[in-house]
Design a protein around this motif. Structure first.
Motif: not given
Length: 96
Positions: A34-35, A37-38, A40-41, A44, A51, A65-67
């Protein structure tokens, strides 16, 4: 992926807005990393924190989110790690 790496890891989300709430488990699959952003989703969805206002903190570092890349390796997340979630969960109001 090393041979001693488990196929999945379980993280526990701790809501800083209500510390008495039990930690919420989420599972990440090491076979498909997972990155941020994934992650964080998933956080959330599990916590009901929107989010846009969600902030994840692990070992004093904000998981932004940018990582890009594998968030497990980048932040050295391990099975059983606790990730702190900042933000207020949305409350659904039901009418009687």
């Amino acid at each position: 992926m090393a041979s001693n790496t488990p196929p999945t890891i379980t993280l526990y989300l701790s809501l800083t807005s209500s510390p008495s709430t039990p930690r919420i488990p989420i599972t990440l699959d090491n076979a498909a990393p997972d990155n941020a952003s994934s992650l964080r989703r998933k956080a959330s969805a599990a916590t009901s924190v929107p989010l846009a206002s969600l902030k994840l903190i692990f070992r004093g570092r904000v998981i932004g989110d940018k990582d890009a890349g594998d968030v497990v390796r980048e932040f050295k997340l391990e099975d059983g790690s606790v990730v702190h979630v900042m933000g207020k969960p949305t409350v659904t109001v039901t009418s009687n």
